[in-house]
Each structure stands twice: as structure tokens, then as C-alpha cells.
Write an enzyme that holds these catalytic residues in place. Sequence first.
Site, PDB file in Angstrom:
ATOM      1  CB  CYS A   1      22.197 -26.560 -38.100  1.00  0.00           C
ATOM      2  SG  CYS A   1      20.758 -27.059 -39.071  1.00  0.00           S
TER       3      CYS A   1
ATOM      4  CG  HIS B   1      18.028 -23.972 -36.327  1.00  0.00           C
ATOM      5  ND1 HIS B   1      17.460 -23.206 -37.315  1.00  0.00           N
ATOM      6  CD2 HIS B   1      18.719 -24.959 -36.964  1.00  0.00           C
ATOM      7  CE1 HIS B   1      17.803 -23.707 -38.500  1.00  0.00           C
ATOM      8  NE2 HIS B   1      18.567 -24.763 -38.314  1.00  0.00           N
TER       9      HIS B   1
END
Lengths: 341, 341
Positions: free
Chosen positions: A129, A241
Site C-alpha cells: 500500500c 496512509h
Amino acid sequence: MNMYNVAVVGALGAVGREMTSILAERKFPVRTMKLLDIEAYEGQESLFNGTSVRVQTARAGAFTDVDIALFSAGAEASLSLAPIAVKEGAIVIDNSSAWRMDPQIPLVIPEVNPQALKTHKGLIANPNCSTIQMLVALKPIHDRYTIKRIVVSTYQAVSGSGQKAIEELHEQVKKYLDGEKISSRVYPHQIAFNALPHIDVFLENGYTKEEMKMVHETHKMLDPAIKVSATTVRIPVIRSHSEAINIETEKPFEVSEVVELLQQAPGVQVIDDVRSNAYPLALNAAGKDEVFVGRIRRDSSVDNGLNLWVVSDNLRKGAALNAVQIAETLVQQQLVHIPAN
Amino acid sequence: MNMYNVAVVGALGAVGREMTSILAERKFPVRTMKLLDIEAYEGQESLFNGTSVRVQTARAGAFTDVDIALFSAGAEASLSLAPIAVKEGAIVIDNSSAWRMDPQIPLVIPEVNPQALKTHKGLIANPNCSTIQMLVALKPIHDRYTIKRIVVSTYQAVSGSGQKAIEELHEQVKKYLDGEKISSRVYPHQIAFNALPHIDVFLENGYTKEEMKMVHETHKMLDPAIKVSATTVRIPVIRSHSEAINIETEKPFEVSEVVELLQQAPGVQVIDDVRSNAYPLALNAAGKDEVFVGRIRRDSSVDNGLNLWVVSDNLRKGAALNAVQIAETLVQQQLVHIPAN
């Protein structure tokens, strides 16, 4: 239009559920949808496109009627089951770290290196990710100005550790408010009201595996000549994130050119108007497809230096969406078959 | 031993309260303690060393019997009142940003540049919290290996914005758990479960004032030749700032030498045993005096590169403790008088 028999492996996990809903949302040409998970969940029901689907056990024999299997079941399950699925005739797009660095296996972000799919042998790896969102933002800059070095610090959400970590954060926050003693199970230390410089396991060189994924996956997908230094940190955010990215390029640039480049880049949305306090935020990115880029500013501490703030939903572009986009690219490029060799 | 008449200005604020309790805790030679704050708080009581003290209004005339005044009342109050306090005979140690970059005014971290106190003219500035902890950790490394460049990303606690910000985070977390609508007053966006790349105001160059403080204060206190690039980020932590610091030195080093150097450095505590998941954590640093350093590892992306994770209590070493340590240094160096010129 061709239709495909699709399976999601790890269908009841956080990423598996996202995969299923994104397939429906993006109208992927699904003929049949098979939801697979561990034996304990056999017989549970889950939704695909408004229809209830019975979850079956992910095991040998389950893939003989599957064209494309999206795996998000962890590295161990993937190591044992993905090769079986391929042998049974499915193309596997695997979200675990199991196969990413295997030189025989394409590691793909469709906006970055779709060409790598051409040589696939049935198994394709979905990147980490934190690497995906970084490279979607940096790819257009690298193409134009040649990135020499990246120094990245991450601010990663707990959903990257799965549903149990989300629950742990909730529980710790609640206990904090209630003045109760806080304990940790998913993380080695309390995550509520804290910042843990520790994601995945520590390696011999003092870096975490998460940090080294950002190095190695950048080399594999973008350019092995780019130097990368990463510090990956878990913070008490549920989803998306954030990354503070510092880069140094070979060629000189104007910041306004970089902004224009990013505004036109596929998968990127620039949010950068500091006069109105507009910059990418984890909360706002949650549930969205784009990689959001802001705080774009020259770093005068080095020749051709640039700072960026990059935010994206770790469960979507960081995992499920990228996997589905790989499947879409395979369809577009007519690569939904295992090459003969 | 000489005893001093001490005043704390902004005595009821988060940092003011820390100053008062640290003065007692460290047995600073206090003859009389005067607690000063805005007029609205006149007559309230606060504790010093177990004794109740009546809060008086901070205004002209309040400093005629004061030897040392620790100010933590914001830049505006400091701009108007600190020169008056000096004229009335007090030495002012000011925690605001008002005087930090004035070339006539020493900006001091006792572990870094105590010699700057020698030329003080009555007013001494206490540096910004995020700079203090960075420079305490980097000073011994710079002395030995000459730091050329710093790239720093911060993970800053809400207490840096005062008591109201702590309350805002609590309130937002509670509303989140209760499923209620969340609003923001202190910050431009929700801080709970989020990361805001925005501390202090934005400047013309696209950086925040907080980011530029780290640049300018490093130049003033450590070395104007060091190149600094900063990204400062607020995260939902109550107390203690964390920093991911990447440096590049002139001279080569062994990582083990750097660890030893830091182990012996004043004000520093090394916590770096990743095999047992030991690294500095904001939660553990809260209430402590030290600057905690860990995740010490070579950055091979550049010659003589090093990564560090540095954590310290922003209200203590980042503010109140450093101010008290300046006062202690003035006493030790017999500088508690205003030089004649």
C-alpha cells in the site's frame, strides 16, 4: 464483451470486502462470483452487487472454474494456494507480500508499469500500500525529471493491519476516555494517542520489512537506479496512509510545472491551496480512489529538491482497487490467459 | 547559595504550569515565586511547591521585584511585556516565537549553545519545541561528523497548541465513539483519527512557519551551513513530539560510534533494541526530561547517511524544562544580571 468467472480469496477480510464491492462498483465483467475464505467461515453469506453469495472454503479444487482470482489472504495462504489456483487455470492477482520480489512475477501498478503484465505466467503481485501511492505520485515526475533519491516518512492507518487493529484502536480510545487500563494485542505497544515507528517485522539491517518494501518495490516497478530511504510509522488513523516525501531529481524543474504534471497524471488529484488550508487529509481520502497530492514545494536544501504530501486510501488504491485495476488492464490488453511458455 | 525572585508569566497555561512544577521539582533556588497571567485570572490560586500562590495580573510594574521571569504567554504578550520586564530589572526567558530570530537575542538550548548566554542583554529566547529535541540529538553528531543536510518529518502532539487543543481531541474522539457530528475550532480540520500537514501559519514559500522555525533556529543555534528541509505534521497524540530525522554528514561514521556518542550525550537517552520492540514512543516520553533516540540506522541512499527516530515531551524539554535549564545555566555561569552595555 467477454465475461469472467471471478473469485475473491479472503473474501471476509477488510481488503477482500473492498475487492468485492469495487468489482461491482466498477462494473467489472463478472459472469460468476465466488467468495472464498478459511474453512471456519464456510457457509457464511456475503454480498456481491446486492446479491447474497455463500462463502466457500479456499482450497485446492476451488479454482477449476475460475478465470481471475483476487487473493487477499496473507502471505502464507498465498504461498501454498496461489500456485494451485494457477495450475487449476485461474489468473491470480495476489495482494500479499509473498510473490512481490520474485523476478518471474510481475509487480504492477497500472498507472506505473502496466507493460510488466505482458509476460505474466498466471500469477501477478499487487504492491504494498505505501509503495503504490508513492509511485503513482512520483511516476510522472520521474518520467520528466528523473528522480535520483527519495526520503519518505509515512503516517500509516491501522486498517493496514486488518479489522482487528481497527477494533484495537477503538477499544483503546474508549478505555482511555473511561479511564480504564489499556492493553494491546495486535500491536506491540498502545496505538491510541501514540506513534509507532514499527510496521511489519524488523530485519537485520535495522529497517522494518515495510521500509524495505518501499525500497525494493520502487526498484522493481519504477527504476532500480533510484535511491530510497524510508521510515514507516503507524499512527492512530483508521483509514488512508499519508506520506511526507522528499525527492531530488537529475533535471531542474519549476514547481508550477510539477503541479501541472500531477494535475494531468492518471489516478492523481492535486489538492494544494494552502491559503484556504487545502491539502490532502487521511479522513477525506477514505473511500476515494485517487492518490491525493499537496504541499508541493521546492526543497532548497539540495539541487532540484521537492517536498510532497501524498495521501490515499490504503484499502482501496493501496490494495483492493489496484488489484481490480490490474484485472481490468489484463482484460483491456487481452491477457486473461496463461501464456504458453 | 544565591536565591532568586522568580516569576512565571502565563502561569495558568499548559507550559506555565509545567514551568512552575519543574522549578520546584529541580529545586531551583527560588526566594519568592510570583505567578502572573491575564487580568481575567487575577486572584485565582495555583500551586508552587505545595503552597498556594495567588495569581496576579501580568503588566508593567509587576517585575520591579523580579530577578528571573519565565514567559509563556504567546508572542503578542511577549512583544509588549518582555521589554518592560527587562527595564524593570528582570531577566526574561521567553518561550514564544517573538524574539527568537532577533540577532541581538540569544536563542539557547543548554546542551547545544550555552555560550550564547554570555552576551545576553536581559532577554533570552527559548527555541521551538520541535527544534529543541532535534538539536539535542544532533549536536553530538554534528560536533564529530559535521552534518551537511537534515530532512525531517514531524509527528507532533496536540498539547503544542495548548489546553484547548487537548480538549478538542478528547471531544472529537468521544463524539466519534458516540456517532455524533464532529466539529473543529482549534484546528482547521478534524484532528482525531487524522494527520494535518499544517502547524502554525503558511508562509509565502509554501512552508509553514513551524517548518521554517526548524530551518532558521537550527542555523542560529547549531550551524548556519547545515541545509534543512522540514515537513511538520500534527497527529492525534496528546503529549510528546516524534520526529523521523534523516541526516547526511561530511565525515564517515560507524553506526555503532554514533550510538555510543548519543549514549554519552547530555540530555539524550538511547532506546534502540528493535529485537525486543524497544524504540522511543510518545506515550513513554510524556512527563520525562530526556530526548529519546532510537531506530538509529545507516541510510545507504547517500554517502554518510543516517536515520533516527527522536521523541521528547514537547511541554517539558520542548518548552518548560529547557526554559528552566536556561535559568539554571544563567545561575551557574553567574549571568543573572543585565550586562552594562
